[in-house]
Each structure stands twice: as C-alpha cells, then as structure tokens.
Motif scaffolding. Structure first.
Motif, PDB file in Angstrom:
ATOM      1  N   PRO A  63       6.264   7.733  -0.352  1.00 16.27           N
ATOM      2  CA  PRO A  63       5.884   8.814   0.553  1.00 16.27           C
ATOM      3  C   PRO A  63       5.866  10.148  -0.182  1.00 16.27           C
ATOM      4  O   PRO A  63       6.775  10.469  -0.953  1.00 16.27           O
ATOM      5  N   VAL A  64       4.808  10.897   0.047  1.00 14.48           N
ATOM      6  CA  VAL A  64       4.618  12.123  -0.713  1.00 14.48           C
ATOM      7  C   VAL A  64       5.633  13.186  -0.285  1.00 14.48           C
ATOM      8  O   VAL A  64       5.977  13.316   0.889  1.00 14.48           O
ATOM      9  N   GLU A  65       6.134  13.907  -1.263  1.00 10.46           N
ATOM     10  CA  GLU A  65       7.012  15.051  -1.051  1.00 10.46           C
ATOM     11  C   GLU A  65       6.384  16.226  -1.773  1.00 10.46           C
ATOM     12  O   GLU A  65       6.317  16.238  -3.009  1.00 10.46           O
ATOM     13  N   PRO A  66       5.904  17.228  -1.044  1.00 17.20           N
ATOM     14  CA  PRO A  66       5.205  18.337  -1.704  1.00 17.20           C
ATOM     15  C   PRO A  66       5.995  18.988  -2.836  1.00 17.20           C
ATOM     16  O   PRO A  66       5.425  19.323  -3.883  1.00 17.20           O
ATOM     17  N   PRO A  86       8.022   2.069   6.845  1.00 15.72           N
ATOM     18  CA  PRO A  86       9.171   2.907   6.489  1.00 15.72           C
ATOM     19  C   PRO A  86       8.805   3.923   5.409  1.00 15.72           C
ATOM     20  O   PRO A  86       7.810   3.773   4.704  1.00 15.72           O
ATOM     21  N   ARG A  87       9.623   4.933   5.294  1.00 15.81           N
ATOM     22  CA  ARG A  87       9.435   5.928   4.229  1.00 15.81           C
ATOM     23  C   ARG A  87      10.215   5.491   2.993  1.00 15.81           C
ATOM     24  O   ARG A  87      11.213   6.113   2.599  1.00 15.81           O
ATOM     25  N   THR A  88       9.781   4.388   2.407  1.00 12.83           N
ATOM     26  CA  THR A  88      10.423   3.868   1.208  1.00 12.83           C
ATOM     27  C   THR A  88       9.373   3.638   0.130  1.00 12.83           C
ATOM     28  O   THR A  88       8.191   3.458   0.419  1.00 12.83           O
ATOM     29  N   ALA A  89       9.822   3.607  -1.113  1.00 13.74           N
ATOM     30  CA  ALA A  89       8.920   3.430  -2.248  1.00 13.74           C
ATOM     31  C   ALA A  89       8.554   1.956  -2.418  1.00 13.74           C
ATOM     32  O   ALA A  89       9.336   1.059  -2.086  1.00 13.74           O
ATOM     33  N   MET A  90       7.347   1.722  -2.946  1.00 10.83           N
ATOM     34  CA  MET A  90       6.880   0.397  -3.305  1.00 10.83           C
ATOM     35  C   MET A  90       6.766   0.366  -4.832  1.00 10.83           C
ATOM     36  O   MET A  90       6.004   1.132  -5.409  1.00 10.83           O
ATOM     37  N   GLU A  91       7.521  -0.515  -5.444  1.00  8.84           N
ATOM     38  CA  GLU A  91       7.610  -0.542  -6.903  1.00  8.84           C
ATOM     39  C   GLU A  91       6.706  -1.616  -7.489  1.00  8.84           C
ATOM     40  O   GLU A  91       6.747  -2.772  -7.054  1.00  8.84           O
ATOM     41  N   GLY A  92       5.912  -1.256  -8.474  1.00 11.34           N
ATOM     42  CA  GLY A  92       5.055  -2.196  -9.159  1.00 11.34           C
ATOM     43  C   GLY A  92       5.245  -2.136 -10.659  1.00 11.34           C
ATOM     44  O   GLY A  92       6.071  -1.371 -11.167  1.00 11.34           O
ATOM     45  N   ARG A  93       4.478  -2.942 -11.371  1.00 10.11           N
ATOM     46  CA  ARG A  93       4.547  -2.962 -12.828  1.00 10.11           C
ATOM     47  C   ARG A  93       3.881  -1.721 -13.428  1.00 10.11           C
ATOM     48  O   ARG A  93       4.340  -1.174 -14.422  1.00 10.11           O
ATOM     49  N   VAL A 131       1.294   9.668   4.288  1.00  9.81           N
ATOM     50  CA  VAL A 131       0.655   9.868   2.989  1.00  9.81           C
ATOM     51  C   VAL A 131       1.600   9.429   1.872  1.00  9.81           C
ATOM     52  O   VAL A 131       2.783   9.781   1.863  1.00  9.81           O
ATOM     53  N   HIS A 132       1.052   8.655   0.937  1.00 11.04           N
ATOM     54  CA  HIS A 132       1.818   8.178  -0.215  1.00 11.04           C
ATOM     55  C   HIS A 132       1.240   8.737  -1.512  1.00 11.04           C
ATOM     56  O   HIS A 132       0.013   8.812  -1.665  1.00 11.04           O
ATOM     57  N   ALA A 133       2.129   9.100  -2.407  1.00 11.99           N
ATOM     58  CA  ALA A 133       1.729   9.482  -3.761  1.00 11.99           C
ATOM     59  C   ALA A 133       1.779   8.249  -4.649  1.00 11.99           C
ATOM     60  O   ALA A 133       2.642   7.371  -4.480  1.00 11.99           O
ATOM     61  N   ILE A 134       0.849   8.187  -5.594  1.00 16.06           N
ATOM     62  CA  ILE A 134       0.800   7.079  -6.550  1.00 16.06           C
ATOM     63  C   ILE A 134       1.229   7.620  -7.901  1.00 16.06           C
ATOM     64  O   ILE A 134       0.583   8.521  -8.460  1.00 16.06           O
ATOM     65  N   ILE A 135       2.343   7.098  -8.396  1.00 18.34           N
ATOM     66  CA  ILE A 135       2.924   7.558  -9.658  1.00 18.34           C
ATOM     67  C   ILE A 135       2.619   6.517 -10.725  1.00 18.34           C
ATOM     68  O   ILE A 135       3.110   5.379 -10.648  1.00 18.34           O
ATOM     69  N   GLU A 136       1.819   6.863 -11.713  1.00 19.01           N
ATOM     70  CA  GLU A 136       1.527   5.924 -12.793  1.00 19.01           C
ATOM     71  C   GLU A 136       2.723   5.867 -13.732  1.00 19.01           C
ATOM     72  O   GLU A 136       3.193   6.897 -14.230  1.00 19.01           O
ATOM     73  N   ARG A 137       3.229   4.669 -13.972  1.00 21.30           N
ATOM     74  CA  ARG A 137       4.436   4.524 -14.779  1.00 21.30           C
ATOM     75  C   ARG A 137       4.233   4.996 -16.217  1.00 21.30           C
ATOM     76  O   ARG A 137       5.145   5.564 -16.833  1.00 21.30           O
ATOM     77  N   GLU A 176       5.880  -7.658   4.497  1.00 22.62           N
ATOM     78  CA  GLU A 176       7.115  -7.010   4.934  1.00 22.62           C
ATOM     79  C   GLU A 176       7.073  -6.593   6.396  1.00 22.62           C
ATOM     80  O   GLU A 176       8.084  -6.709   7.104  1.00 22.62           O
ATOM     81  N   LEU A 177       5.917  -6.115   6.865  1.00 19.30           N
ATOM     82  CA  LEU A 177       5.825  -5.596   8.228  1.00 19.30           C
ATOM     83  C   LEU A 177       5.180  -6.574   9.202  1.00 19.30           C
ATOM     84  O   LEU A 177       5.336  -6.429  10.403  1.00 19.30           O
ATOM     85  N   GLY A 178       4.428  -7.547   8.694  1.00 13.78           N
ATOM     86  CA  GLY A 178       3.867  -8.578   9.552  1.00 13.78           C
ATOM     87  C   GLY A 178       2.694  -8.157  10.408  1.00 13.78           C
ATOM     88  O   GLY A 178       2.494  -8.695  11.507  1.00 13.78           O
ATOM     89  N   TYR A 179       1.887  -7.217   9.926  1.00 12.55           N
ATOM     90  CA  TYR A 179       0.693  -6.809  10.681  1.00 12.55           C
ATOM     91  C   TYR A 179      -0.384  -7.893  10.599  1.00 12.55           C
ATOM     92  O   TYR A 179      -0.407  -8.706   9.679  1.00 12.55           O
ATOM     93  N   ARG A 180      -1.281  -7.876  11.574  1.00 11.06           N
ATOM     94  CA  ARG A 180      -2.331  -8.895  11.683  1.00 11.06           C
ATOM     95  C   ARG A 180      -3.645  -8.456  11.057  1.00 11.06           C
ATOM     96  O   ARG A 180      -4.481  -9.301  10.715  1.00 11.06           O
ATOM     97  N   ARG A 181      -3.861  -7.148  10.966  1.00  6.74           N
ATOM     98  CA  ARG A 181      -5.172  -6.632  10.566  1.00  6.74           C
ATOM     99  C   ARG A 181      -4.988  -5.359   9.750  1.00  6.74           C
ATOM    100  O   ARG A 181      -4.221  -4.460  10.133  1.00  6.74           O
ATOM    101  N   TYR A 182      -5.711  -5.287   8.634  1.00  9.94           N
ATOM    102  CA  TYR A 182      -5.647  -4.144   7.712  1.00  9.94           C
ATOM    103  C   TYR A 182      -7.063  -3.617   7.551  1.00  9.94           C
ATOM    104  O   TYR A 182      -7.967  -4.364   7.146  1.00  9.94           O
ATOM    105  N   GLU A 183      -7.282  -2.350   7.876  1.00 12.47           N
ATOM    106  CA  GLU A 183      -8.630  -1.805   7.946  1.00 12.47           C
ATOM    107  C   GLU A 183      -8.929  -0.823   6.816  1.00 12.47           C
ATOM    108  O   GLU A 183      -8.036  -0.166   6.276  1.00 12.47           O
ATOM    109  N   TRP A 184     -10.218  -0.728   6.505  1.00 11.52           N
ATOM    110  CA  TRP A 184     -10.748   0.251   5.554  1.00 11.52           C
ATOM    111  C   TRP A 184     -12.015   0.807   6.193  1.00 11.52           C
ATOM    112  O   TRP A 184     -12.878   0.054   6.630  1.00 11.52           O
TER     113      TRP A 184
END
Length: 244
Positions: free
Chosen positions: A39-42, A26-33, A91-97, A149-157
């Motif tokens: 999702p990036v907004e130019p 989804p196009r929702t934010a992930m909140e951390g400490r 694409v997601h932007a990373i905002i340092e708190r 949250e999404l239940g995927y089986r495999r995450y690649e790099w």
C-alpha cells in the motif's frame, strides 16, 4: 454445464450454497522475487514515484489515465495524499528489488465483497519497470492475493478501447475479453468507450503455474531475455469449469 431451472421451469444460475462475502483487501505487503507490492505511503513513495515518472518525458503513461501528468512534485504528492485517504481504490506501490525504489503503482478497486468481484486498475508503470520480470510479477502477486488469499470469484481489467497497449497486456496476462461499453464515461474532456476483461476463479488454477514457470529465473538467459513467453506457457489451458 447442465442448465439449472427453478420450480417454475425458468433457467437460473448455478447454485452457490456455501458462498459468503469475501474480506476486503488488507493493507499488507505482497512479497515477490523481483518486487514488493505494498500500500502506497506518500511520505515513503511519492518522491521516488515522481522521479521515475519524469523519465517518461513525453507523457505517454498519462494519456489514458483520468488524471495527470504531474510535472511538479508538489502536485503529484498532493494527488497521492488525496487518493490514499480511502480504501477503494487501494493504491499499491511497486518496489523493484534490484533498485529498491518505487517505480510504479496499481490499485485494487471497485471492490464488491458480497459478489466476490474486484478490479485491478490505475496501473502506471514508469519506464524502469516496463517490460521487466517485476512488471509481470506485480500483476501475479495481486492476482494471487485476490484468488488464493481472499477467495474472490472474479478479477476485472478495464481500459479505454483505444488503449492498445493495455488491451494487449490484459490478454497476455490471461484476462478474457468480454466486450465494449460504448460511451461509458467522459475524461479529460473526451469520450471513452471501455473494454472489459476478466479472469474467473475457475481459470486461475491453470494461469497460476504459467506465471510461476515464466517468473522462474531459469526462464531467463544471461542477458535477461525470456526463454519462453507467458503466452506460450498459457497454451493448453483447461476449458472453463464452474466458478465457486
């Protein structure tokens, strides 16, 4: 794991009778400490990101990316506006708190809901984000979204085989090396051999608490130095179990 065979006596993969296609991210934010990943907004993020990337005066960050660098803000914003028109890559932007500014990006890409496979890529951390708790937390938040949250089986790099920092980062984060695809692609008028890494859903339950222990503020001294490394916290991981 016991080998599965069909009625002809041929070996086949283990059954997944309850498997269903997974939802798209989804196009929702992930909140951390330490950071927020959204999702990036130019209009909101382009100027902050471009300013942060200009601190990399020699352009080290762009060597292994198929685009950039962007000395001119107008060119960077135009590129960002183009990539934001689609949902893959997302694409997601990373905002340092601490500073409240966008200082990096990372994308969920090559999304395959039917197979439950998704890749993290397009990672570009500006100097203020590099080697910070927020840098690691951003990767943790994206993994948590994909698996919990999404239940995927495999995450690649995936990365250029010559990109030693990216290979080291993948292994530090718990990705397992799977091999190299020779002459996999051409970018910036040169060859790329691509290294593949992955994390499976069966490996995530052991990785998740290691991330959470590392990200705990108690793991950092008054100068902000880690007391225990993420690699040390990952020791003793349980062996692979069946993916579901």
């Amino acid at each position: 794991m016991a080998e599965q065979v069909n009625h002809l006596g041929q070996p086949i993969g283990f059954p997944l009778p309850e498997w269903t296609a997974r939802p798209r991210p989804p196009r929702t934010a992930m909140e951390g400490r330490y950071c927020t990943v959204e999702p990036v907004e130019p209009a909101r993020h382009a100027a902050e990101l471009h300013t942060a990337y200009l601190l990399d005066q020699e352009g080290h960050n762009w060597t292994y990316l198929p685009y950039g660098p962007f000395p001119r803000f107008e060119d960077y914003r135009a590129w960002l506006e183009r990539v934001c028109l689609v949902d893959d890559p997302l694409v997601h932007a990373i905002i340092e708190r601490r500073g409240g500014r966008a200082v990096g990006v990372a994308s969920l890409m090559r999304i395959d809901p039917a197979a439950g496979v998704i890749e993290v890529g397009g990672i570009n951390y500006a100097p203020p984000l590099q080697r910070t708790p927020a840098a690691t937390e951003a990767m943790y938040l994206m993994m948590r979204c994909v698996f919990d949250e999404l239940g995927y089986r495999r995450y690649e790099w995936k990365c250029d085989s010559l990109n030693a920092p990216s290979r080291a980062a993948a292994q530090r984060l718990g990705f397992r090396y799977e091999g190299m695809f020779r002459q996999a692609t051409v970018y910036k008028a040169r060859n790329r051999d691509t290294c593949w890494f992955s994390i499976l859903d069966s490996e995530w339950p052991a990785l998740k608490p290691a991330f959470e222990r590392w990200l705990d503020p108690a793991n950092f001294d008054a100068a902000g130095q880690q007391r225990q490394s993420l690699s040390s916290l990952r020791t003793g991981l349980a062996p692979n179990s069946r993916s579901t």
